[in-house]
Design a protein around this motif. Structure first.
Motif, PDB file in Angstrom:
ATOM      1  N   VAL A 196     -10.454  64.060  10.936  1.00 12.37           N
ATOM      2  CA  VAL A 196      -9.304  63.767  11.804  1.00 12.37           C
ATOM      3  C   VAL A 196      -8.586  65.056  12.196  1.00 12.37           C
ATOM      4  CG1 VAL A 196      -7.032  62.666  11.867  1.00 12.37           C
ATOM      5  CG2 VAL A 196      -8.999  61.420  10.948  1.00 12.37           C
ATOM      6  N   LEU A 236      -7.189  59.278  18.703  1.00  7.19           N
ATOM      7  CA  LEU A 236      -6.874  59.097  17.286  1.00  7.19           C
ATOM      8  C   LEU A 236      -5.552  58.367  17.072  1.00  7.19           C
ATOM      9  CD1 LEU A 236      -7.954  62.611  15.951  1.00  7.19           C
ATOM     10  CD2 LEU A 236      -9.234  60.469  15.848  1.00  7.19           C
ATOM     11  N   THR A 267      -5.149  59.298  10.263  1.00  8.84           N
ATOM     12  CA  THR A 267      -4.473  59.623  11.530  1.00  8.84           C
ATOM     13  C   THR A 267      -2.974  59.390  11.426  1.00  8.84           C
ATOM     14  OG1 THR A 267      -4.916  57.382  12.356  1.00  8.84           O
ATOM     15  CG2 THR A 267      -6.523  59.097  12.902  1.00  8.84           C
TER      16      THR A 267
END
Length: 975
Positions: free
Chosen positions: A262, A273, A309
């Motif tokens: 991420v 994301l 995220t």
């Protein structure tokens, strides 16, 4: 080498322009030739043909020059033994290929870049990648790069694992550009080699790999996705991309590293994301018709990615362990602030609350920070914390003192051990060894700032280090800087111990010897090639000279007299030269920032602040008379040019030096003006234009100097008078080689000196005027040409401000005249009143009180007066001429006049002195001077000139016989 490559780049630019002009000319020629015969201009065709021929000849000549440079220089130097030269070659050939791709973007030139990608130095490999990026960025050049890409693609892919992180980052970015130009070039294996780098611990590498991954797998949209742009959730365009992300994460089989994936894609795929609505829809909603549902494993992976995220968005920092290349233990700014907290602790609580184990934990933490950090602010914060904890008033002192001593013992032992290996003769210092020496020295220096480390005897090892640096000249600059600072602390701590306690003679001599040796070392480093080293040496020298000046004995510390150190003339000269070379410079010359306008402005402000500190350090030496005050002349003359940068410092220095010695300060001010005048003469010659900006600038500077003397003329009376004296002497110092009919070479300086005339008292103007006339010949008083205007202007400035005090240009000497001589002697009744002329003469003697011997040209010797009765007028002997009255040879006055005496050789019982005129004491002498002159009808015919009005204004009414004979216009010569 750099200049040669820049020359080649300039030639390439010229060749490109010629090529463009040739193409334009050819098109014009074809267009004209294709016209029908009736409309075709044959003369224009001929001109275009001639122009094309000239351009072709120029093109051929330029190409010959470029070929000569390329084959004679580049081909040999691109593999030079010096990495910097190799890097310059690759950087410039990249510019050539990008600028003039038609000529240079081919395999004959590209091969050199491809070969150099195997260079052993990272900086050279980095130049290769950045040069190629400039080419691959332009998609129009892709066709010319196909062969190069197929030949060197594998090398570029392998460079993504380069040991130099910067090289690896640029290699990944280059592959990203290659991917955008043609996806078929990179195989699946090539891409996979880049994909796995998203899990790299080095964040720049991971971010570059994340961008490559996003461009390859997530930036493309299928045609059927166009209709989904306005939809959201499971039916939105990001649904397939989220699934792709989950599939990629599962295939990598590194489930516990979702946070790193991420973070790698956060900068380039933020919108994807953060589409948590789409992620929730994929988890909660039923799949659409024909859509396969997520498996349990895929759902778990999606939940993990969604959590990462959200955490990334909330915390805004990378996951643990991902830094910028080197392992970072603490943030320097944060730990610096945290280290200040113990300074405010209630230290008694460690004992009263039985919290010794917490104290030990704190000391271990500080020790770990010292061992892991080399940042100066952090180390100084650790030093201050130890200083706060090492308080003898608290019971924890012994515990903290032991911990501190153990730390310093280890650092000192390590430093001595490293230094022994580092300074071995015949061996070139290794970079890692230099880093170890520097980091240890920085730690020791930071602690020596707040702690007395005298018992570790650090002077010897630092002296050996600095001495080796002087002898070999290859010592790293940071090592020299910190060694100088550490040695400075050694000197100061020894002085503190000697001052606070009774010291032996051996201690004083030892400190004196070390201090003198250290000053010599600093003086050597003033000529170092590195600016930072010179600045450090200069700053420390100024501090040491200030501390060990005569001020050290103040407060009854006479026992420190052996330590007083006065810099010799050579050291003073070097310090002044440093200021002139490194402070009084254009601001652009001291700015090396190229990180944008804001950073550039910040660096300029920081550089200016640094230069102001350097100037202030030197000016302090001037103010406290550590160096000669006349060295300030070179500082004062910069007042106008650098007014915005240093005007306040220079003005304050003038004020302080004037408080110490007004006369010497005035001499320094006039000396600075004389230096500027001489510099102008050297540049423009003696026949310069007095209306030029340079001369006007010197006059304006003189005006500013005059304003600094304030309004109280009595306080600055002697200083102003001495200033005029030195200025007059300078103006008449250089006689004109063409003869006395031409003005002295420096006569124009009187124009500058006139700016100070308003600061003279009225009676002092008489004295200055008389002194001026001692340098004049009779012919000078009659001159009215333009070149004599400075003299006329200056004389008039001395005549201004008085009612009846106008002085004759011929006499210039006070006489009581017939009125005084006809006065009857009055009986003495108490205290007599001194006449104005005598009062003036008494005050005028102040100049001669300042100098026992005056080496000044005089017009005629003043006779000794032995009576109050005026002697009979003495006529000039026939052999005496006017030049005898105005001799230009100097005459020495051996006996200075007493400033407190009312007269010169007068009887004590005299009621009122009668002063004989030095130059014209009788009517007979006046008659001699007037012989052949008709003053009533005399008229000087001025030739036409642009300055005629100025001459008219400056023309004094000097030739009125009534003025000459009037008793109120004559002054008293005290010279």
């Amino acid at each position: 080498m750099d200049m040669t490559m820049k020359l080649m780049t300039a030639l390439v630019n010229v060749a490109l322009n010629l090529s463009i002009n040739m193409d334009n000319t050819q098109r014009q020629y074809e267009a004209e030739r294709n016209k029908i015969i009736g409309k075709r201009a044959n003369d224009r065709l001929e001109l275009l043909l001639q122009k094309r021929k000239e351009l072709q000849e120029n093109q051929d000549e330029i190409e010959n020059m470029m070929n000569a440079i390329f084959k004679g220089v580049f081909v040999h130097r691109y593999r030079d033994a010096i990495a910097e030269i190799r890097a310059i070659c690759i950087e410039e050939i990249g510019i050539w290929m990008k600028m003039y791709s038609d000529a240079f973007l081919n395999d004959s030139y590209l091969k050199y870049v491809g070969w150099t990608m195997h260079d052993k130095q990272g900086e050279v490999r980095l130049k290769c990648l950045t040069a190629l990026q400039g080419l691959y960025y332009n998609k129009e050049l892709n066709s010319k790069l196909e062969l190069f890409t197929s030949r060197f693609k594998d090398r570029i892919v392998s460079m993504t694992l380069d040991k130099e992180y910067d090289v690896a980052v640029q290699a990944i970015k280059l592959l990203t550009l290659v991917l955008q130009s043609s996806e078929e070039v990179l195989t699946a294996e090539d891409c996979e080699n880049v994909y796995h780098l998203v899990y790299s611990a080095h964040r720049p590498v991971a971010v570059a790999a994340g961008e490559f991954l996003y461009k390859k797998l997530f930036s493309r949209r299928e045609p059927e996705d166009d209709g989904l742009l306005k939809r959201r959730g499971r039916q939105g365009p990001n649904a397939n991309l989220v699934k792709t992300l989950v599939f990629f994460f599962l295939e990598s089989e590194l489930h516990e590293h979702a946070a790193y994936l991420v973070d790698s894609m956060w900068d380039c795929a933020t919108e994807l994301l953060k589409d948590w609505e789409c992620m929730n829809s994929l988890l909660l909603e039923e799949p659409l018709n024909g859509e396969e549902p997520l498996t349990d494993r895929q759902e778990s992976a999606l939940i993990e990615i969604m959590l990462c995220t959200i955490r990334q968005a909330a915390e805004c920092h990378p996951p643990v362990g991902r830094g910028t290349g080197k392992r970072v233990f603490y943030n320097a700014e944060k730990v610096t602030n945290l280290l200040q907290l113990p300074q405010y602790f209630d230290l008694e609580i460690y004992t009263t609350g039985r919290l010794e184990k917490h104290l030990d934990a704190l000391l271990r933490q500080i020790r770990d920070i010292v061992e892991k950090h080399t940042d100066t602010d952090v180390l100084e914060a650790c030093s201050k914390t130890y200083h706060a904890l090492c308080n003898e008033e608290f019971t924890i002192f012994n515990r903290v003192d032991i911990a501190r001593s153990q730390l310093i013992d280890e650092l000192a032992d390590k430093f001595n051990r490293l230094l022994e290996d580092f300074l071995q003769e015949g061996e070139e210092p290794d970079e890692d060894d230099a880093y170890q020496v520097l980091s240890t020295l920085k730690r020791i220096t930071a602690f020596h700032n707040a702690h007395d480390l005298s018992r570790w005897d650090l002077f010897g090892c630092n002296y050996k280090l600095l001495k080796t640096g002087i002898e070999n000249g290859d010592m790293p600059e940071q090592i020299v800087i910190h060694a100088l600072q550490c040695t400075h602390y050694v000197i100061l701590w020894q002085l503190a111990k000697i001052t606070e306690s009774s010291s032996t003679k051996e201690d004083l001599l030892r400190l004196k010897k070390q201090m003198r040796v250290f000053c010599q070392i600093c003086q050597h480093y003033l000529t170092n090639v590195n600016t930072a080293v010179k600045e450090q040496a200069f700053t420390i020298l100024c501090d040491v000279l200030m501390i060990f000046s005569h001020q050290i004995m103040s407060g009854g510390r006479d026992m420190l007299e052996p330590l007083v150190y006065t810099p010799d003339s050579s050291l003073q000269s070097e310090l002044l030269s440093f200021i002139l070379d490194h402070v009084f410079i254009d601001q652009d010359d001291d700015s090396n920032s190229a990180d944008g306008q804001q950073d550039d402005e910040a660096s300029k402000i920081e550089a200016l602040h640094k230069r102001r500190n350097l100037l202030a350090a030197f000016c302090k030496l001037i103010v406290y008379t550590v160096v000669e005050m006349n060295t300030a002349a070179d500082i004062f003359k910069q007042y106008m040019k650098y007014y915005n940068d240093y005007g306040d410092i220079i003005k304050e220095t003038m004020s302080k030096t004037r408080q110490i010695d007004k006369i010497q300060c005035a001499k320094t001010l006039i000396l600075s003006l004389q230096q500027l005048f001489n510099e102008m003469i050297q540049e423009n010659g003696y026949n310069f234009d007095r209306s030029s900006p340079t001369f006007s600038g010197i006059k304006e500077l003189a005006r500013r100097f005059a304003l600094t003397f304030g309004l109280d003329q009595l306080k600055t009376r002697e200083a102003i008078a001495m200033l005029h004296k030195d200025g007059i002497e300078f103006a008449f110092k250089e006689p004109n080689p063409q003869g006395e009919s031409h003005p002295p070479l420096n006569l124009a300086f009187l124009d500058i000196l006139s700016e100070f005339s308003s600061k003279l008292l009225r009676q002092d103007k008489r004295t200055v005027y008389v002194y001026l006339e001692k340098f004049m010949t009779f012919q000078m008083s009659l001159r009215r040409e333009d070149v004599w205007l400075p003299l006329m202007s200056y004389r008039n400035s001395l005549l201004a401000g008085g009612d009846d005090d106008t002085m004759s240009v011929i006499s210039g000497i006070s006489s009581r005249g017939s009125t005084v001589r006809n006065k009857k002697t009055k009986p003495a009744t108490g205290k007599r009143k001194i006449p104005e002329a005598e009062e003036s003469s008494s005050s005028d003697s102040m100049w001669l009180n300042r100098e026992q011997t005056m080496h000044t040209p005089v017009m005629m010797q003043t006779p000794q007066l032995t009576s109050t009765i005026m002697r009979e007028p003495k006529r000039l002997r026939p052999e005496e001429s006017y030049m005898g009255v105005y001799p230009m040879q100097p005459e020495h006055h051996q006996a200075p006049l007493d400033y407190n005496r009312r007269g010169t050789s007068l009887m004590e019982d005299d009621e009122e002195p009668i002063v004989e005129d030095v130059m014209m004491s009788s009517e007979g002498r006046i008659e001699d001077l007037n012989e052949g002159m008709d003053f009533d009808t005399m008229d000087i015919d001025l030739p036409p000139s642009k300055n005629r009005r100025e001459r008219t204004e400056l023309k004094p009414d000097f030739f009125d016989p009534a003025s000459i004979m009037d008793e109120s216009v004559l002054g008293v010569s005290m010279f």
